[in-house]
Design a protein around this motif. Structure first.
Motif, short mmCIF file in Angstrom:
data_model
loop_
_atom_site.label_atom_id
_atom_site.label_comp_id
_atom_site.label_asym_id
_atom_site.label_seq_id
_atom_site.Cartn_x
_atom_site.Cartn_y
_atom_site.Cartn_z
N LYS A 124 20.26 21.36 6.66
CA LYS A 124 21.18 21.86 7.69
C LYS A 124 20.44 22.63 8.78
CE LYS A 124 25.16 22.21 4.63
NZ LYS A 124 26.07 23.14 3.95
N LEU A 125 19.27 23.16 8.42
CA LEU A 125 18.45 23.90 9.38
C LEU A 125 17.31 23.04 9.91
CD1 LEU A 125 18.30 27.32 7.50
CD2 LEU A 125 19.70 26.74 9.50
N ASN A 126 17.45 21.72 9.73
CA ASN A 126 16.43 20.76 10.18
C ASN A 126 15.05 21.08 9.61
OD1 ASN A 126 18.23 19.18 11.77
ND2 ASN A 126 18.17 20.77 13.33
N THR A 127 15.04 21.50 8.36
CA THR A 127 13.80 21.81 7.67
C THR A 127 13.70 20.92 6.45
OG1 THR A 127 13.93 24.11 8.41
CG2 THR A 127 12.49 23.66 6.53
N GLU A 128 12.59 20.25 6.32
CA GLU A 128 12.42 19.33 5.19
C GLU A 128 11.84 20.07 4.00
OE1 GLU A 128 9.98 15.30 4.10
OE2 GLU A 128 10.62 15.59 6.19
N VAL A 129 12.57 20.04 2.91
CA VAL A 129 12.11 20.59 1.64
C VAL A 129 12.37 19.52 0.60
CG1 VAL A 129 12.47 22.38 -0.12
CG2 VAL A 129 12.65 22.98 2.31
#
Length: 98
Positions: A55-60
């Motif tokens: 949702k925060l455009n962060t890939e985990v």
């Protein structure tokens, strides 16, 4: 409640870290027990972490999230701490699904 958003986020983050520490201190509590009693487990926390990162455009990756939640690779955690589900646990878990 009269706290600013930044402070609230910091408190929420600290609370999450405390939850992870509590779960780490109680490895005897199996994921299936958590699913039976609370309808979530360590794997759910990992999946939620990945989802919120997206949702925060962060890939985990799920592996990275497992490392955060389990404090080790999931496969290692399973080998060291996860026991096979008992008949009673499976019955309780399956009865919740209905």
């Amino acid at each position: 409640m009269n706290i600013d958003k930044k402070t609230q986020t910091e408190i929420e983050a600290a609370t999450f870290r405390k939850l992870l520490q509590h779960l780490d201190n109680h490895k005897e509590v199996q994921n299936i027990d958590l699913m039976i009693t609370a309808d979530f487990c360590r794997n759910c926390l990992s999946k939620w972490f990945v989802s919120e990162a997206e949702k925060l455009n962060t890939e985990v990756s799920i592996e990275d999230a497992h490392q955060i939640v389990y404090k080790m690779p999931y496969i290692e955690y399973k080998e060291k701490f996860q026991t096979p589900a008992t008949v009673e646990q499976l019955k309780a878990f399956n009865s919740k699904k209905k």
